[in-house]
Design an enzyme around this catalytic site. Structure first.
Site, PDB file in Angstrom:
ATOM      1  N   HIS A  72       1.104  -1.148  -0.225  1.00 15.36           N
ATOM      2  CA  HIS A  72      -0.223   0.084   0.032  1.00 15.36           C
ATOM      3  C   HIS A  72       1.058   1.300  -0.220  1.00 15.36           C
ATOM      4  O   HIS A  72       1.299   1.152   1.299  1.00 15.36           O
ATOM      5  CB  HIS A  72      -0.720  -0.208   1.002  1.00 15.36           C
ATOM      6  CG  HIS A  72      -1.612   1.167   1.094  1.00 15.36           C
ATOM      7  ND1 HIS A  72      -2.283   1.495   0.428  1.00 15.36           N
ATOM      8  CD2 HIS A  72      -1.632   2.511   2.398  1.00 15.36           C
ATOM      9  CE1 HIS A  72      -3.504   2.650   0.750  1.00 15.36           C
ATOM     10  NE2 HIS A  72      -2.846   3.018   1.726  1.00 15.36           N
ATOM     11  N   ASP A  74       1.045   5.567  -0.300  1.00 12.01           N
ATOM     12  CA  ASP A  74       0.761   6.530  -0.207  1.00 12.01           C
ATOM     13  C   ASP A  74       1.095   7.452  -1.427  1.00 12.01           C
ATOM     14  O   ASP A  74       1.826   7.313  -0.973  1.00 12.01           O
ATOM     15  CB  ASP A  74       0.402   7.086   0.889  1.00 12.01           C
ATOM     16  CG  ASP A  74      -0.846   5.806   2.139  1.00 12.01           C
ATOM     17  OD1 ASP A  74      -2.004   5.904   1.938  1.00 12.01           O
ATOM     18  OD2 ASP A  74      -0.244   5.936   2.427  1.00 12.01           O
ATOM     19  N   ASP A 207      -7.654   1.377   2.074  1.00  7.16           N
ATOM     20  CA  ASP A 207      -6.710   2.774   2.789  1.00  7.16           C
ATOM     21  C   ASP A 207      -8.829   3.868   3.316  1.00  7.16           C
ATOM     22  O   ASP A 207      -8.219   4.895   3.729  1.00  7.16           O
ATOM     23  CB  ASP A 207      -6.021   2.520   2.643  1.00  7.16           C
ATOM     24  CG  ASP A 207      -5.396   3.644   3.933  1.00  7.16           C
ATOM     25  OD1 ASP A 207      -5.680   3.459   5.455  1.00  7.16           O
ATOM     26  OD2 ASP A 207      -4.061   4.599   4.426  1.00  7.16           O
ATOM     27  N   HIS A 458      -5.934   9.481  -0.375  1.00  7.99           N
ATOM     28  CA  HIS A 458      -7.131   9.741   0.613  1.00  7.99           C
ATOM     29  C   HIS A 458      -6.096  10.060   2.175  1.00  7.99           C
ATOM     30  O   HIS A 458      -6.207   9.779   2.714  1.00  7.99           O
ATOM     31  CB  HIS A 458      -7.538   8.619   1.716  1.00  7.99           C
ATOM     32  CG  HIS A 458      -6.219   7.278   0.827  1.00  7.99           C
ATOM     33  ND1 HIS A 458      -5.667   6.399   0.120  1.00  7.99           N
ATOM     34  CD2 HIS A 458      -5.359   6.989   2.312  1.00  7.99           C
ATOM     35  CE1 HIS A 458      -5.358   5.719   0.640  1.00  7.99           C
ATOM     36  NE2 HIS A 458      -4.303   5.796   1.117  1.00  7.99           N
TER      37      HIS A 458
HETATM   38 ZN   LIG Z   1      -3.364   4.881   2.255  1.00  9.29          ZN
END
Ligand SMILES: [Zn+2]
Ligand SMILES: *[C@@H]1O[C@H](CO)[C@@H](O)[C@H](O)[C@H]1NC(C)=O
Ligand SMILES: *[C@@H]1O[C@H](CO)[C@@H](O)[C@H](O)[C@H]1NC(C)=O
Ligand SMILES: *[C@@H]1O[C@H](CO)[C@@H](O)[C@H](O)[C@H]1NC(C)=O
Ligand SMILES: *[C@@H]1O[C@H](CO)[C@@H](O)[C@H](O)[C@H]1NC(C)=O
Ligand SMILES: *[C@@H]1O[C@H](CO)[C@@H](O)[C@H](O)[C@H]1NC(C)=O
Ligand SMILES: *[C@@H]1O[C@H](CO)[C@@H](O)[C@H](O)[C@H]1NC(C)=O
Ligand SMILES: *[C@@H]1O[C@H](CO)[C@@H](O)[C@H](O)[C@H]1NC(C)=O
Ligand SMILES: *[C@@H]1O[C@H](CO)[C@@H](O)[C@H](O)[C@H]1NC(C)=O
Length: 705
Positions: A72, A74, A207, A458
């Site tokens: 994951h 970001d 997420d 996000h």
């Molecule tokens: Zn995230």
């Protein structure tokens, strides 16, 4: 719910909440659902395209555990996008409401290098990748040899793209148009690079902090076959597990005719993290699998027992003989070999139990779309969900609603940039190549488009990133504005046939616009990017004086100069106001000429508490009258003069003080979580200073507070 209204491939199930979600071969319409894709595969059996047919084989009659190796990544959070991509030194402290012990080393370039190497080493291994902001950058830096190898992995389904947007966007603070744009940017990259092999079949929002029904509707309309979620409310999750509703059909629109906005949606068992004790990343501390029986550290038997228990207890909350385990987490797989080596062993050991001791658990490398494919083949009728997954709480007193309003200045800048990007895109489409190269130089919409895509992440528009990262987001937007301004200038120069210098009032938000404040004669071009006519009151900072304003037909229109208190000093400044009208997807040009140096308006009345009871502040026109309390300066009454209706009004300004944690819970309020210290908000002030500004007595006044 008659079957007559249903598209082929989706048929009404047993009860009135049940829907059959299945494949069918007699498809007439190109419904963008799983059934359409299956039909394509059946129709073209020889095709090489990656698709469900590249999925690994599972064992019927057994519990199949699909391991989903994933990372994951970001697109900015504790570090900037570029710091994450290259793996810069972090100097970080974490500030998430969940415990994160590691300081993120986090380098996406090494993650992708390492994963590709591990995938090439073993054809059974699989991996999914999500964020095109990172992948596209990595891809451009690879040699032809590596690119060819990756193309093969993608074609064989060993590397699969899921979601496929530029980022994994937020669902609460975003505008749907910007979501469509950021998905377009990522999916177009995949299409251009891998063709249909790269087409993501599942949406993957593991997420984002809660999920909107609109997002599911957009995904359904984009053609995704399924949607997997990580974070849902803890009480909701508890109930769903008991009722076997972790997986449902989301009917995501109240207005679109089913199945246009229907999307199969699954809640993952452990957000997006690996099961306890089975994290084999360099960032984790769980022991590796030791399968050498002569080693004093031998732990294979214990591990297999643990895994078999884990698998069967997880299975209790899902309806089929298939279940998933998300093997990965934030910025994991920088050393992919650690993960894959241990999972290789786990798979071998667990599956050996079937032969040896008749265990009914089969474990395999898989992907979300291959799991989805098995669910589809199970031929079940799923319950239907119609509402959203908001707000999200991960425990008592932990409602993730703070981010709805965190960092409002960034949120506004993002929206303003969205508006300007539409202007830029529309003019580029309208004028063509001459917008890109023209009298003002080289213009380009791509930088702003990419910056806007990044802002949908996000941790971006949500306001949950660290300050230095937020500064970087704003900088990316600002850098995107420049080439768009050139493009717009070129386009407008062409369309309006003016060759004068254009200037953009970037600081109009603080009532600064050098062009209008210093020139005596100027034209104002107002562009309307929406599909309907817009009437608006234009407000421009000007120097003191009287102005003559003419509309696009060269007719004089009424205008007004008012004095407004400056937001940044105790002084007043002048603002020119005039009503403008702009056609749909078009622009209007108004001309402004200064007539003389003085005006005699500024007839001020000021209310301050307990000073002067005699002055009741009233503003009115022929339709409406608003009365302000002379003591407090607050609005007290609104009257509809035409219909003789009087409405009493109570106005007040309040704030919630942030909790720092209390005896009920140590949870503090913050960027993510909104938690007031008291139920009752506190007044900001008991009075407001009100200034009434009238052009001259009798005419329509304007009020500024
Ligand atoms: Zn995230
Ligand atoms: C599911 O697996 C169990 C054994 O774990 C088996 O008894 C059952 O028949 C399987 N069901 C299906 C539909 O394959
Ligand atoms: C890589 O491929 C591109 C396009 O296919 C080609 O133009 C380029 O020369 C190749 N580079 C090398 C080093 O082979
Ligand atoms: C099978 O089960 C027996 C008894 O529980 C155990 O002794 C043996 O080690 C098991 N075999 C394997 C391969 O785990
Ligand atoms: C799916 O289930 C329905 C009954 O609900 C049955 O009629 C149909 O034949 C099944 N399809 C397959 C492919 O098993
Ligand atoms: C526009 O005006 C700015 C200064 O306001 C000047 O720097 C720039 O060169 C001008 N550009 C054109 C095309 O006239
Ligand atoms: C005004 O908008 C600009 C972007 O156009 C932004 O950089 C600046 O921070 C804003 N000013 C305030 C006070 O919000
Ligand atoms: C308006 O309403 C008030 C009371 O509701 C009444 O006393 C007054 O006569 C009305 N005026 C008109 C013009 O109808
Ligand atoms: C607001 O909360 C903080 C921390 O709980 C506290 O220190 C402060 O006194 C509070 N302010 C008011 C005005 O209640």
């Amino acid at each position: 719910m008659g079957t007559g209204s249903l598209a082929p491939g989706v048929r009404a199930g047993g009860g009135n909440t049940g829907w059959l979600w299945m494949s069918s071969c007699n498809l007439g319409l190109p419904v963008l659902s799983i059934s359409f894709l299956i039909w394509l595969l059946l129709a073209a059996p020889g095709a090489q395209a990656a698709g469900y047919k590249t999925c690994p084989t599972t064992k019927p009659g057994m519990l199949n555990v699909h391991l989903l190796p994933h990372t994951h990544d970001d697109v900015g959070w504790l570090k900037t996008v570029d710091q994450y991509y290259y793996g810069m030194d972090p100097h970080l402290l974490t500030f998430m409401p969940i415990v994160m012990s590691d300081v993120q080393h986090a380098s996406v370039q090494y993650i992708l290098d390492s994963v590709i190497y591990s995938l090439l080493n073993d054809p059974t291994r699989r991996f999914i990748y999500v964020e095109m902001a990172f992948f596209s950058r990595w891809w451009k830096q690879q040699t032809n040899v590596t690119q060819d190898a990756v193309r093969n992995l993608v074609r064989q389904g060993r590397l699969e793209f899921v979601n496929g947007g530029w980022v994994m966007n937020d669902e609460a603070a975003t505008h749907y148009g910007a979501i469509v744009d950021q998905m377009t940017l990522g999916l177009r990259f995949l299409q251009d690079t891998f063709g249909s092999d790269g087409l993501p079949r599942v949406a993957w929002h593991i997420d984002p902090f809660g999920h909107s029904r609109e997002q599911a509707s957009l995904f359904a309309q984009m053609g995704f076959d399924g949607f997997f979620l990580g974070r849902i409310d803890y009480q909701d999750k508890f109930n769903r597990k008991r009722k076997l509703k972790m997986e449902e059909l989301w009917r995501a629109s109240a207005s679109l005719k089913p199945p246009a906005a229907d999307l199969f949606t699954g809640v993952l068992p452990n957000n997006y993290n690996p099961p306890k004790d089975l994290c084999w990343d360099v960032l984790c501390t769980d022991p590796p699998v030791v399968d050498d029986p002569t080693s004093p550290e031998f732990n294979a038997n214990k591990l297999v027992d643990y895994f078999l228990n884990l698998a069967s207890s997880q299975k209790k909350y899902y309806r089929t003989n298939h279940t998933v385990m998300t093997m990965g987490s934030d910025f994991q797989y920088e050393n992919a070999n650690m993960w894959f080596k241990n999972m290789d062993k786990l798979i071998r050991l667990v599956n050996e139990q079937q032969q040896a001791n008749g265990s009914k658990v089969h474990v395999l490398y898989s992907t979300p779309s291959c799991y989805l494919w098995e669910l589809n083949k199970a031929n079940l009728t799923w319950t239907v969900k119609e509402d959203d997954f908001f707000p999200y709480a991960d425990g008592p007193h932990m409602f993730w609603t703070g981010y709805f309003s965190s960092r409002p200045a960034l949120k506004r800048y993002e929206r303003l940039s969205y508006n300007f990007l539409q202007v830029c895109n529309q003019l580029e489409a309208l004028v063509g190549p001459e917008a890109k190269v023209g009298p003002y130089g080289s213009g380009d919409s791509a930088p702003l488009n990419e910056a806007m895509a990044v802002l949908q992440h996000h941790d971006a528009v949500t306001g949950t990133a660290r300050q230095n990262v937020v500064n970087d987001y704003a900088k990316q937007l600002a850098a995107g504005w420049g080439p768009c301004e050139v493009l717009v200038s070129n386009a407008l120069a062409r369309l309006s046939l003016y060759k004068q210098n254009f200037s953009f009032c970037r600081e109009i938000n603080i009532s600064i616009c050098p062009a209008s404040q210093t020139s005596e004669h100027f034209r104002v071009i107002i562009y309307n990017p929406v599909g309907r006519k817009v009437d608006l009151m234009v407000r421009l900072p000007v120097s003191e004086g009287i102005f003559l304003v003419k509309d696009p037909n060269d007719r004089r229109i009424s205008s007004n100069v008012v004095m407004v208190p400056s937001a940044y000093s105790k002084t007043y400044q002048w603002e020119l106001l005039f009503p403008a009208s702009v056609p749909a997807l078009g622009f209007s040009i108004y001309s402004v000429n200064k007539m003389s140096g003085h005006n005699h308006q500024a007839h001020n009345l000021t209310a301050r508490p307990k000073k002067s009871k005699s002055r009741v502040l009233v503003i009115e026109n022929k339709y409406i009258r608003a009365t302000f309390d002379s003591d407090t300066g607050l609005l007290r009454k609104i009257e509809n003069l035409e219909q003789n209706i009087s409405l009493p009004v109570r106005q007040g300004f309040f704030w919630y003080n942030a909790s720092a944690g209390d005896e009920e819970s140590p949870q503090a309020s913050g960027a993510y979580i909104f938690r007031p210290s008291h139920r009752k908000p506190l007044p900001v002030s008991h009075w407001a200073q009100v200034t009434l500004v009238k052009r001259h007595p009798g005419s329509n006044p304007s009020i500024c507070v």
